[in-house]
Design an enzyme around this catalytic site. Sequence first.
Site, PDB file in Angstrom:
ATOM      1  N   ARG A 108       0.886  -1.181   0.000  1.00  0.00           N
ATOM      2  CA  ARG A 108       0.000   0.000   0.000  1.00  0.00           C
ATOM      3  C   ARG A 108       0.910   1.213   0.000  1.00  0.00           C
ATOM      4  O   ARG A 108       1.665   1.423   0.954  1.00  0.00           O
ATOM      5  CB  ARG A 108      -0.906  -0.016   1.228  1.00  0.00           C
ATOM      6  CG  ARG A 108      -1.655   1.281   1.433  1.00  0.00           C
ATOM      7  CD  ARG A 108      -2.786   1.159   2.411  1.00  0.00           C
ATOM      8  NE  ARG A 108      -3.905   0.450   1.826  1.00  0.00           N
ATOM      9  CZ  ARG A 108      -5.151   0.481   2.300  1.00  0.00           C
ATOM     10  NH1 ARG A 108      -5.433   1.187   3.385  1.00  0.00           N
ATOM     11  NH2 ARG A 108      -6.114  -0.186   1.709  1.00  0.00           N
ATOM     12  N   HIS A 135      -7.110   0.811  -6.702  1.00  0.00           N
ATOM     13  CA  HIS A 135      -7.376  -0.055  -5.550  1.00  0.00           C
ATOM     14  C   HIS A 135      -8.052  -1.324  -6.089  1.00  0.00           C
ATOM     15  O   HIS A 135      -9.240  -1.563  -5.870  1.00  0.00           O
ATOM     16  CB  HIS A 135      -8.269   0.688  -4.550  1.00  0.00           C
ATOM     17  CG  HIS A 135      -8.302   0.072  -3.191  1.00  0.00           C
ATOM     18  ND1 HIS A 135      -7.542  -1.032  -2.838  1.00  0.00           N
ATOM     19  CD2 HIS A 135      -9.003   0.413  -2.069  1.00  0.00           C
ATOM     20  CE1 HIS A 135      -7.778  -1.342  -1.575  1.00  0.00           C
ATOM     21  NE2 HIS A 135      -8.655  -0.489  -1.082  1.00  0.00           N
ATOM     22  N   GLN A 138     -10.106  -3.900  -3.962  1.00  0.00           N
ATOM     23  CA  GLN A 138     -11.422  -3.387  -3.595  1.00  0.00           C
ATOM     24  C   GLN A 138     -12.423  -3.645  -4.729  1.00  0.00           C
ATOM     25  O   GLN A 138     -13.548  -4.094  -4.489  1.00  0.00           O
ATOM     26  CB  GLN A 138     -11.318  -1.883  -3.319  1.00  0.00           C
ATOM     27  CG  GLN A 138     -12.624  -1.247  -2.908  1.00  0.00           C
ATOM     28  CD  GLN A 138     -13.083  -1.727  -1.543  1.00  0.00           C
ATOM     29  OE1 GLN A 138     -12.329  -1.708  -0.585  1.00  0.00           O
ATOM     30  NE2 GLN A 138     -14.330  -2.159  -1.434  1.00  0.00           N
ATOM     31  N   ASP A 230     -17.176   7.264  -2.141  1.00  0.00           N
ATOM     32  CA  ASP A 230     -15.965   7.124  -1.331  1.00  0.00           C
ATOM     33  C   ASP A 230     -15.741   8.480  -0.653  1.00  0.00           C
ATOM     34  O   ASP A 230     -16.397   9.474  -1.002  1.00  0.00           O
ATOM     35  CB  ASP A 230     -14.789   6.738  -2.259  1.00  0.00           C
ATOM     36  CG  ASP A 230     -13.495   6.443  -1.512  1.00  0.00           C
ATOM     37  OD1 ASP A 230     -13.515   6.328  -0.264  1.00  0.00           O
ATOM     38  OD2 ASP A 230     -12.436   6.320  -2.184  1.00  0.00           O
ATOM     39  N   CYS A 270     -16.465   1.767  -0.118  1.00  0.00           N
ATOM     40  CA  CYS A 270     -15.317   0.907   0.199  1.00  0.00           C
ATOM     41  C   CYS A 270     -14.963   0.944   1.674  1.00  0.00           C
ATOM     42  O   CYS A 270     -14.311   0.019   2.163  1.00  0.00           O
ATOM     43  CB  CYS A 270     -14.117   1.331  -0.635  1.00  0.00           C
ATOM     44  SG  CYS A 270     -13.682   3.066  -0.422  1.00  0.00           S
ATOM     45  N   ARG A 298     -13.661  -8.712   0.771  1.00  0.00           N
ATOM     46  CA  ARG A 298     -12.217  -8.475   0.632  1.00  0.00           C
ATOM     47  C   ARG A 298     -11.453  -9.741   1.004  1.00  0.00           C
ATOM     48  O   ARG A 298     -10.470 -10.111   0.375  1.00  0.00           O
ATOM     49  CB  ARG A 298     -11.775  -7.310   1.535  1.00  0.00           C
ATOM     50  CG  ARG A 298     -12.421  -5.958   1.224  1.00  0.00           C
ATOM     51  CD  ARG A 298     -12.009  -5.440  -0.123  1.00  0.00           C
ATOM     52  NE  ARG A 298     -10.571  -5.338  -0.225  1.00  0.00           N
ATOM     53  CZ  ARG A 298      -9.834  -4.320   0.245  1.00  0.00           C
ATOM     54  NH1 ARG A 298     -10.433  -3.284   0.785  1.00  0.00           N
ATOM     55  NH2 ARG A 298      -8.529  -4.306   0.128  1.00  0.00           N
TER      56      ARG A 298
HETATM   57  N1   CP Z   1     -11.466  -0.286   1.897  1.00  0.00           N
HETATM   58  C1   CP Z   1     -10.212  -0.368   2.357  1.00  0.00           C
HETATM   59  O1   CP Z   1      -9.245  -0.619   1.629  1.00  0.00           O
HETATM   60  O2   CP Z   1     -10.086  -0.218   3.710  1.00  0.00           O
HETATM   61  P1   CP Z   1      -8.731  -0.047   4.505  1.00  0.00           P
HETATM   62  O3   CP Z   1      -8.122   1.254   4.094  1.00  0.00           O
HETATM   63  O4   CP Z   1      -9.119  -0.063   5.957  1.00  0.00           O
HETATM   64  O5   CP Z   1      -7.822  -1.198   4.163  1.00  0.00           O
HETATM   65  N1  NVA Z   2      -9.858   6.621  -1.782  1.00  0.00           N
HETATM   66  C1  NVA Z   2      -9.547   6.175  -0.445  1.00  0.00           C
HETATM   67  C2  NVA Z   2      -9.819   4.711  -0.302  1.00  0.00           C
HETATM   68  C3  NVA Z   2      -9.570   4.139   1.060  1.00  0.00           C
HETATM   69  C4  NVA Z   2      -9.813   2.669   1.129  1.00  0.00           C
HETATM   70  C5  NVA Z   2      -8.102   6.497  -0.125  1.00  0.00           C
HETATM   71  O1  NVA Z   2      -7.237   6.340  -0.999  1.00  0.00           O
HETATM   72  O2  NVA Z   2      -7.837   6.926   0.994  1.00  0.00           O
END
Ligand code: CP
Ligand code: NVA
Length: 312
Positions: A108, A135, A138, A230, A270, A298
């Site tokens: 990440r 992502h 997701q 989101d 999400c 997930r």
């Molecule tokens: N939706 C999602 O990726 O959640 P987290 O940021 O908690 O992993």
């Molecule tokens: N768009 C958000 C998604 C979190 C799961 C971010 O990148 O923070």
Amino acid sequence: MMQKHFLSAADLSREAAEALLGRAAALKAEWHAGGTGLHAAWPLRGKTLALVFEKPSLRTRVAFEAGMTQLGGNGSYLSANDIDMGGRESVPDVARNLSRWVQAIAARVFKHGTIETLARHATIPVINALSDREHPCQALADLLTLRERFGRVQGLRLAYMGDGNNVCHSLMLLGGILGMSVAVACPPDYRPDAEILAHAQALAAESDATMSVTANPAEAAEGADAIYTDVWASMGQEHEAARRRPVFQPYQVNASLMHQANPTALFMHCLPVHRDEEVTSEVIDGPQSVVFDQAENRLHVQKALILTLLGL
Ligand code: CP
Ligand code: NVA
């Protein structure tokens, strides 16, 4: 066999995406039956997934860690505090080291380029656990959720409200691959990336779907099978939150916007959510909301993904 890495939803062919969703559904059924079938064989015994995370996470981290455990393997979580990727150690060297100990990396990252560098220098599969661009894990969970509810993905229409961000990009790409139309409604300065939109449109042309972007939320919601939103400021953009709030307010998902969609429409997010900002509490806590099914899924898609990437 699928490709070695999973950096973008667009890495999947239609066949590979369908196979992954089918496998995730089978793993889900097995897990709910008490960990029978493949689970009982512990196919990941002795295998480790490194989780290299530059940003916080609840769902992605726990789904990967629990998923590894449930299949007999192990997850090793490495935060920015632990390894300071690009600071204490270069990104290529992190990839080269991890490749000697573990069987896969879920990363990440802030910059999508970081995950591409990891993948270039790793000799093991690298999975995008969220970048500024995409992502994809997701999107897999989201399309599994839709498939469960509607019995199919092909021909569905999803309306995405708000920021044309990483989540929006992966939904458009996977939608294009699997024949789900996506109508994005966003403020003009927050449109999805033009290159990704064009890519999604090219994929959609092959799958009888459409990809569109408008500034009008009611127009996008019309005829939708699901309304998705989101947060208005993603991780790393928190300092922009106050400035963004009035710009995004017209895109809030509330009861009146849900009424513009089909009566059977689902509400999707999400998570994590800012209740009463991008969506009202009434909608996210109401009967049309499937946000915790998305969260559960997930686990199942990420297990299917790891098994497939490891050739198991
Ligand atoms: N939706 C999602 O990726 O959640 P987290 O940021 O908690 O992993
Ligand atoms: N768009 C958000 C998604 C979190 C799961 C971010 O990148 O923070």
